[in-house]
Design a protein around this motif. Sequence first.
Motif, PDB file in Angstrom:
ATOM      1  N   LEU A 231      11.149  -7.012   9.742  1.00  0.00           N
ATOM      2  CA  LEU A 231      11.414  -8.423   9.430  1.00  0.00           C
ATOM      3  C   LEU A 231      12.894  -8.582   9.080  1.00  0.00           C
ATOM      4  N   PRO A 232      13.672  -9.228   9.957  1.00  0.00           N
ATOM      5  CA  PRO A 232      15.133  -9.194   9.825  1.00  0.00           C
ATOM      6  C   PRO A 232      15.692  -9.955   8.629  1.00  0.00           C
ATOM      7  N   ARG A 233      14.920 -10.902   8.091  1.00  0.00           N
ATOM      8  CA  ARG A 233      15.429 -11.700   6.972  1.00  0.00           C
ATOM      9  C   ARG A 233      15.013 -11.109   5.627  1.00  0.00           C
ATOM     10  N   LEU A 234      14.400  -9.925   5.680  1.00  0.00           N
ATOM     11  CA  LEU A 234      14.072  -9.199   4.446  1.00  0.00           C
ATOM     12  C   LEU A 234      14.844  -7.891   4.449  1.00  0.00           C
ATOM     13  N   ARG A 235      15.177  -7.433   3.241  1.00  0.00           N
ATOM     14  CA  ARG A 235      15.791  -6.113   3.116  1.00  0.00           C
ATOM     15  C   ARG A 235      14.951  -5.312   2.128  1.00  0.00           C
ATOM     16  N   LEU A 236      14.216  -4.367   2.661  1.00  0.00           N
ATOM     17  CA  LEU A 236      13.339  -3.554   1.812  1.00  0.00           C
ATOM     18  C   LEU A 236      14.177  -2.626   0.945  1.00  0.00           C
ATOM     19  N   ARG A 237      14.042  -2.745  -0.378  1.00  0.00           N
ATOM     20  CA  ARG A 237      14.854  -1.960  -1.303  1.00  0.00           C
ATOM     21  C   ARG A 237      14.076  -0.858  -2.013  1.00  0.00           C
ATOM     22  N   GLY A 238      12.762  -1.085  -2.237  1.00  0.00           N
ATOM     23  CA  GLY A 238      12.058  -0.036  -2.970  1.00  0.00           C
ATOM     24  C   GLY A 238      10.656  -0.417  -3.381  1.00  0.00           C
ATOM     25  N   LEU A 239      10.227   0.209  -4.462  1.00  0.00           N
ATOM     26  CA  LEU A 239       8.873   0.025  -4.986  1.00  0.00           C
ATOM     27  C   LEU A 239       8.938  -0.506  -6.407  1.00  0.00           C
ATOM     28  N   MET A 240       7.932  -1.298  -6.745  1.00  0.00           N
ATOM     29  CA  MET A 240       7.794  -1.804  -8.115  1.00  0.00           C
ATOM     30  C   MET A 240       6.363  -1.559  -8.565  1.00  0.00           C
ATOM     31  N   SER A 241       6.198  -1.237  -9.855  1.00  0.00           N
ATOM     32  CA  SER A 241       4.844  -1.054 -10.363  1.00  0.00           C
ATOM     33  C   SER A 241       4.807  -1.232 -11.872  1.00  0.00           C
ATOM     34  N   LEU A 242       3.580  -1.432 -12.375  1.00  0.00           N
ATOM     35  CA  LEU A 242       3.348  -1.458 -13.821  1.00  0.00           C
ATOM     36  C   LEU A 242       2.360  -0.337 -14.152  1.00  0.00           C
ATOM     37  N   PRO A 243       2.816   0.901 -14.098  1.00  0.00           N
ATOM     38  CA  PRO A 243       1.910   2.033 -14.333  1.00  0.00           C
ATOM     39  C   PRO A 243       1.377   2.027 -15.756  1.00  0.00           C
ATOM     40  N   LYS A 244       0.174   2.598 -15.925  1.00  0.00           N
ATOM     41  CA  LYS A 244      -0.403   2.540 -17.269  1.00  0.00           C
ATOM     42  C   LYS A 244      -0.202   3.821 -18.074  1.00  0.00           C
ATOM     43  N   ARG A 245       0.243   4.873 -17.437  1.00  0.00           N
ATOM     44  CA  ARG A 245       0.481   6.102 -18.217  1.00  0.00           C
ATOM     45  C   ARG A 245       1.617   6.889 -17.565  1.00  0.00           C
ATOM     46  N   GLN A 246       2.145   7.858 -18.302  1.00  0.00           N
ATOM     47  CA  GLN A 246       3.328   8.566 -17.817  1.00  0.00           C
ATOM     48  C   GLN A 246       3.066   9.287 -16.492  1.00  0.00           C
ATOM     49  N   ALA A 247       1.860   9.842 -16.339  1.00  0.00           N
ATOM     50  CA  ALA A 247       1.562  10.542 -15.091  1.00  0.00           C
ATOM     51  C   ALA A 247       1.692   9.596 -13.891  1.00  0.00           C
ATOM     52  N   SER A 248       1.440   8.322 -14.098  1.00  0.00           N
ATOM     53  CA  SER A 248       1.543   7.374 -12.984  1.00  0.00           C
ATOM     54  C   SER A 248       2.998   7.097 -12.608  1.00  0.00           C
ATOM     55  N   PHE A 249       3.898   7.155 -13.586  1.00  0.00           N
ATOM     56  CA  PHE A 249       5.323   7.047 -13.257  1.00  0.00           C
ATOM     57  C   PHE A 249       5.704   8.181 -12.318  1.00  0.00           C
ATOM     58  N   HIS A 250       5.184   9.342 -12.628  1.00  0.00           N
ATOM     59  CA  HIS A 250       5.465  10.524 -11.826  1.00  0.00           C
ATOM     60  C   HIS A 250       4.906  10.353 -10.407  1.00  0.00           C
TER      61      HIS A 250
END
Length: 212
Positions: A144-163
């Motif tokens: 999609l040319p009018r978008l620039r994919l930069r990364g991921l976003m999340s609201l993890p619930k525990r430290q292992a999920s950040f990993h």
Amino acid sequence: MQDLNSKIAAYEEKYHRPSGSVELLAVSKGQPIEKILSVYHTGQRQFGENYLQEALPKIAALPDDIIWHFIGPVQSNKTRKIAEHFHWVQSVDDLAIAKRLNDQRPAHLPPLNICIQVNIDNEPTKSGIAPEMVFDLATACLTLPRLRLRGLMSLPKRQASFHDLNNLFKSLCQQGISLDTLSMGMSDDFEAAIAEGSTMIRIGRALFGPRL
Ligand SMILES: *Cc1c(COP(=O)(O)O)cnc(C)c1O
């Protein structure tokens, strides 16, 4: 503000992250214009909002060198205004929404920066797409040319999920999808997020105090 920036710097050092590798997104939902302005005057330029109706008057009233990030759920009837008024949308979790944002991004503006929101813990009540679906959505967004994919976003619930989220991020990069933004960590858990490789923490209450 000073406090928060020194904490970020201290955690970068503590967890062997390069200095300046963690950006701060000031989450201004539920905060009045005066408070946002006082944070702006300390030099902060990136602000995040969750609700379009609340954000539009703030965007109109505040200085125009602010970089606005939309971080709330995106309803399809809101995509046009979001594509017109924001610089980033971090909460893309659906191809139909991505296509609408792409089609509605005004031609005179640069491509809209986006992050894919991941439901890293597969929690039924949370927004975001399942980790195993991210590759396909990312690949589709790249067309999609009018978008620039930069990364991921999340609201993890525990430290292992950040990993886990960082592993997903790295595996996408290894598969040739170049990303520079791993948006994770909020007021109560940003130390753990920095330890696990976050490049952007999204802080509301720890910066502004309680929301209205
Ligand atoms: C509200 C919100 C934040 C900030 O939360 P705090 O706990 O106030 O730091 C960050 N990210 C998202 C997606 C939010 O909705």
